[in-house]
Design a protein around this motif. Structure first.
Motif: not given
Length: 222
Positions: A151-161, A182-191
């Motif tokens: 489920g988390v992977k789907l969010v990272v895949k489709y939410c590109k911002q 992190v490698l899939t979604r460059p926009s991700l800055k905080k986890i």
């Protein structure tokens, strides 16, 4: 809303809103100026009342329904009726209900911030959200023990911002997915994640400009 046509911000947390049911004629009121509506911790508030409020305030930008235990599908009506909604807090959504309903099967391009912490959301709902709310920038899923890595992977895949995601105390989401995110979604800055396993990935995260927060017995590491 009827007598103050210029009001933009209404805060009525823990006030008993919903105990007295709204009448059908109340739906005839439309206040296009109200942008912020905070109704957290109103245990009497139900789906019907939330739907009527969404009709009255079609230009809402931010709504807080956290700890409203009788609300579930009413939150979808807010997304459907309020076409300018940007921030929706649904933490502990529907915790008093036997059946949980939050299946967003329509596009909500304006939504940037969504809090679903402790909301009993599953991968099915998360899949729909990822495809319907694809402009999300911040997503909180703390204490959502029904969601998994898929489920988390789907969010990272489709939410590109996506810039921030909180997976604190998501027991069925392995920390192994953090590097992939992190490698899939460059926009991700905080986890945010509740495990010391994040420490071993700190160098990788920092090299991609991402900060991982973890909490262990009250101590935080960034």
């Amino acid at each position: 809303m009827r007598n103050c046509p210029r009001i933009t911000d209404i805060r009525m947390e823990t006030t008993g809103v919903g105990k007295q049911k709204l009448e059908e004629e109340d739906c005839l009121i439309v206040n296009s100026q109200v942008k912020f509506l905070y109704l957290a911790q109103n245990s009497w508030l139900d789906d019907k009342s939330v739907t009527m409020l969404a009709s009255v305030c079609p230009n809402l930008e931010k709504m807080d329904l956290s700890y409203c235990g009788m609300v579930s599908k009413g939150a979808m009506e807010v997304l459907w009726r309020c076409c300018k909604i940007q921030h929706l807090d649904l933490a502990y959504l529907g915790y008093r209900l036997c059946q949980f309903q939050f299946k967003v099967n329509f596009e909500v391009p304006t939504l940037f911030v969504l809090n679903l912490s402790s909301s009993r959301i599953s991968n099915e709902e998360l899949s729909l959200i990822s495809k319907s709310c694809y402009n999300l920038k911040e997503l909180k899923l703390e204490y959502c023990d029904k969601i998994t890595v898929s489920g988390v992977k789907l969010v990272v895949k489709y939410c590109k911002q996506l810039r921030m995601i909180s997976l604190y105390s998501c027991e069925n989401v392995s920390s192994d997915v953090i590097a992939w995110m992190v490698l899939t979604r460059p926009s991700l800055k905080k986890i945010t994640y509740a495990s010391g396993a994040v420490v071993g990935k700190r160098d990788l995260l920092l090299s991609h400009g991402c900060f991982a927060h973890w909490d262990w017995l009250g101590s935080k590491l960034i």
